[in-house]
Every structure is written in C-alpha cells, then in structure tokens.
Design a protein around this motif. Structure first.
Motif, PDB file in Angstrom:
ATOM      1  N   GLU A 208       5.884  -7.428   1.347  1.00 31.85           N
ATOM      2  CA  GLU A 208       7.175  -8.015   1.694  1.00 31.85           C
ATOM      3  C   GLU A 208       7.125  -8.360   3.173  1.00 31.85           C
ATOM      4  OE1 GLU A 208      10.247  -5.250   0.372  1.00 31.85           O
ATOM      5  OE2 GLU A 208      10.351  -6.278  -1.560  1.00 31.85           O
ATOM      6  N   GLU A 210       8.621  -8.829   6.462  1.00 28.89           N
ATOM      7  CA  GLU A 210       9.866  -8.397   7.092  1.00 28.89           C
ATOM      8  C   GLU A 210       9.653  -8.235   8.592  1.00 28.89           C
ATOM      9  OE1 GLU A 210      12.016  -5.259   5.143  1.00 28.89           O
ATOM     10  OE2 GLU A 210      10.989  -5.557   3.225  1.00 28.89           O
ATOM     11  N   ASP A 242       6.393  -4.375   4.034  1.00 30.76           N
ATOM     12  CA  ASP A 242       6.952  -3.336   3.175  1.00 30.76           C
ATOM     13  C   ASP A 242       6.250  -3.397   1.814  1.00 30.76           C
ATOM     14  OD1 ASP A 242       8.604  -1.297   2.395  1.00 30.76           O
ATOM     15  OD2 ASP A 242      10.311  -2.592   1.937  1.00 30.76           O
TER      16      ASP A 242
HETATM   17 MN    MN Z   1      11.668  -4.264   1.678  1.00 23.93          MN
END
Ligand code: MN
Length: 428
Positions: A208, A210, A242
């Motif tokens: 992910e 981020e 993540d």
């Molecule tokens: Mn996340």
C-alpha cells in the motif's frame, strides 16, 4: 519565511543534480557510525552528517539542542521533545553551518573527517521508536475503488466516509526501516466463499503506497487538539509501505477491521522530511462535500504536492514502475486527521506514526496497491522481463520513491525498499 528554506542558499558540500537532499531539505534520521553507535544525523547531497559528532566538537551551540546526549540515542524521540520550534531552530542552525560562505567546518579537514560520511558508508535505522501507529483511509479514489470491487459502484463509499477520516489502530512493533526484508505470512483465508476457510501462506501479498506523519508534541488526555493547531504537533513525513495480505484481510476483517493481514510488517523510509522543508509545496485539498463539522474545518493549503512512485524489481531484474501517484490527492488532510483522532480526548505521543491510507490518484496508472492496479488480479501487470504480476511474488523488491519539485527546488525522501521473502516452509 523559514530561514533554512531560502532557495538562494547554496552549500559547500557537493550536491548532485536532481538530488533529493539539497541544503533546503535537511531531514532527520538515525545512522550507525560504528558497532552499536547510533547518532542522529542529516543528509546533504550524498553526505551523511553525524549530529552528535558536530556536538562533540562544539558545532551545535545555540542550535536549540540543550543536551547533546539526545543526539546519541537509538531514536529521535528525545531530540523531538524540543518540539516543532526546537527542531526548526536545529534545522536552521545546520543550514547555516553548511552554507557556502561559512568556513567553520568547510575549512577544517580534521573536523570534516569526524563529522561527514559518504551516504553509502552509513546504514540508517528506524528514525523513531514508534509509540503508536494509526492507519487512515483518506484517499477517496482508493476508498471508491475498493468499495466498488467489494460492494458495487452504487455503494462504493460507506455513509460515514465523507463525514469523518476513517482510521484504525495498527501495530507499531512491526514497523521496520527500508532495506529490511519481509516474509510472506501464513494465515486463515477463504478462497472459495462456498467452502470452509483454509490455513496456509498468503497468496495475495500486496503493498500500500502511503505517507506517514510523525508527531513531536503531546496533548493531555481529555484535551483535543484543535484543527488549526494540529501542525504544531507534526514534525514531518516518511514514505510508508503498509504491507497487506489481501486473502487474510478478506476473511478476517468483519466486523472489527484488519488485524493479521496488516500487522506483520510495514516498511518506512529512513529520513523524516520536515513539514517545514515541504512548505513551498503546499496545495489546496479537494473540495469537501457535504460540508464537514466545525471541528474538522481547516483553513489554508493543507495538502502537499509530492510525486510518488512504486516500483517492482524482480530478483536480479530491472526496476518496473507500476504506479505514479501524488500525495495531493488526499481527501482528508493531516490537520483534519489529527483533530479527528483527538476530538474524543485521545492523547497522542512524541514518536507516533499516522499513515495516510493508500494514496490512489484518479487514473488507473496512479492506483496505490496491486489490488486496484490489477483490479483484484483480473488485469495482471506485465513486467519488462515478460513475466506478469497480480500481486507480489517471492523475492520481488517493492520500492517507493517520493519527491516534491518546483522550479529548481527539489525536496525528496529517497526511498523505502523491501524484499518479500518466501513463507516459512512448514508449520510446527
Ligand atoms: Mn494501509
């Protein structure tokens, strides 16, 4: 203007073209300067600067650092007790020390040898002890994509989504620094929704994309942080991968949200790039409709134009850029996130990490996860070696890079890079 931000400054240190680390950046990190020797450090160009060595040689006087011992620790938490203003004073001080016209260190080779190191010679550690980790879900494009996949276009966004920055409390113990490998997790999954669940290595490991902000201040329990004061508590950002196991997530997340699908690893970039350094790259956030509650009303430019990219590099293979996104797309900004987080009186701590949630842009090549990029695996991505990816394969390295750019000024984060190792062979 913040003194260190003046675009006119030049440094006597060499700075390669397109470097993420001009003298206007001055991020903060923790370097290893010998066996078991951890010091606070910064970077200009390709040079890492040992801040404790500077202090030992009398070069951080009047810098806001009252006790040099805070520069000689495994994390920056104690240094950050000086708060936003103390950290600003230190950054300004470092800027002065390395400016072209300052001979103090420039003309003292003996001192330079004690304080300056090529970046390749210094390994970097996790910059803070992460006291608490919260993960938001603040990209409307990401929330809409995932909602569309699982609930259909009509019900893509949950009814609460435009009213509050959705988030959950994550796990801080498994946050690791760039360069450390992660291992494919085992867990319960239910690949066939008509059949009972199975237990095995995750087959759908995802990243992910981020960004996470780090706090340098604390509020008292019971006392919310007003939205207009939120930035006083935030020192800066790191890039944040993540890691997520989608199959474990799909089975476990009802009704309390993600648990073992997310808590096995998150990887961060080693340099905290300050909010101060990112000042020139502020932009307006998206228009918010319906109007938000008063406690979430933020004024001014609270989003940041930071270009982000995700790369998959197979073992011994080339880099493949699989996504290009931008932090400016966030629907909920960091001030709203922190105001919401504390509106009930929740107390934050120095060294907390608050991740944005997956940062997806409007176009399919700007999605921030494989889940979205391949639309749950329906449209695999072709890499330049001819192989295909639906999710992340064993021995793939996932690299995230980010930088902001305006005219000749570029402020960057470097990268967060981590290799996925195969799952453990047997379960005993
Ligand atoms: Mn996340």
């Amino acid at each position: 203007m913040i003194e260190a931000n003046n675009p006119q400054w030049e440094t006597w240190l060499p700075v390669p073209e397109k470097s993420d680390f001009p003298i206007q950046n001055i991020p903060f990190g923790i370097g290893v300067f010998g066996p078991g020797i951890h010091h606070a450090c910064t970077r200009i160009g390709d040079t890492v600067i040992d801040l404790y060595a500077l202090a030992e040689n009398g070069l951080v006087l009047h810098s806001g650092v009252e006790n040099p011992e805070v520069l000689k620790q495994e994390v920056l938490n104690d240094l950050m007790k000086s708060g936003k203003s103390g950290m600003r004073q230190l950054r300004d001080h470092l800027s002065r020390l390395f400016r072209k016209d300052n001979p103090l260190l420039r003309d003292n080779p003996e001192l330079r040898e004690k304080c300056l190191f090529p970046y390749k010679a210094v390994s970097l550690e996790l910059p803070v002890k992460v006291e608490n980790y919260t993960d938001f879900y603040s990209s409307i494009e990401h929330a809409t994509n995932v909602g569309t996949m699982f609930r259909g276009k009509e019900n893509a966004l949950m009814p609460n989504w435009r009213y509050l920055p959705v988030g959950y409390h994550g796990r801080s113990s498994s946050i690791i620094v760039s360069g450390e490998a992660v291992r494919r997790p085992w867990g319960q999954q239910r690949p066939d929704p008509e059949a009972p669940p199975v237990f095995g290595p995750s087959r759908l490991v995802d990243f992910e994309l981020e960004m996470a902000f780090v706090t340098c201040g604390e509020n008292q329990q019971g006392t919310p942080i007003p939205v207009r004061e939120a930035e006083d508590y935030i020192i800066g950002f790191v890039l944040f991968n993540d890691w997520s196991a989608r199959d474990i997530q799909g089975w476990e997340y009802v009704p309390l949200g993600p648990f073992l699908s997310k808590n096995w690893a998150s990887s961060v970039s080693p340099w905290i790039v300050t909010l101060d350094a990112l000042e020139p790259f502020r932009v307006e956030g998206p228009y918010q409709e319906p109007e938000v509650f008063d406690y979430l009303k933020s004024e001014g430019k609270r989003n940041f134009d930071i270009k982000l990219e995700v790369i998959i590099q197979p073992e011994n293979g080339e880099e493949n850029v699989v996504s290009r996104s931008n932090f400016k797309y966030m629907y909920w900004n960091i001030c709203q996130q922190l105001a919401h987080h504390t509106v009930n009186g929740c107390n934050i701590q120095i060294g907390d990490m608050y991740a944005s949630g997956t940062i997806s842009g409007p176009s399919p090549d700007s999605y921030g996860s494989m889940l979205e990029l391949t639309w749950r695996g329906a449209n695999p991505i072709k890499l330049n070696d001819g192989s295909e990816r639906k999710f992340i394969n064993d021995f793939d390295t996932v690299i995230m890079r980010g930088y902001a750019e305006k005219g000749n000024l570029r402020i960057g984060f470097g990268e967060v890079s981590s290799k996925l190792l195969p799952a453990i062979k047997e379960w005993k």
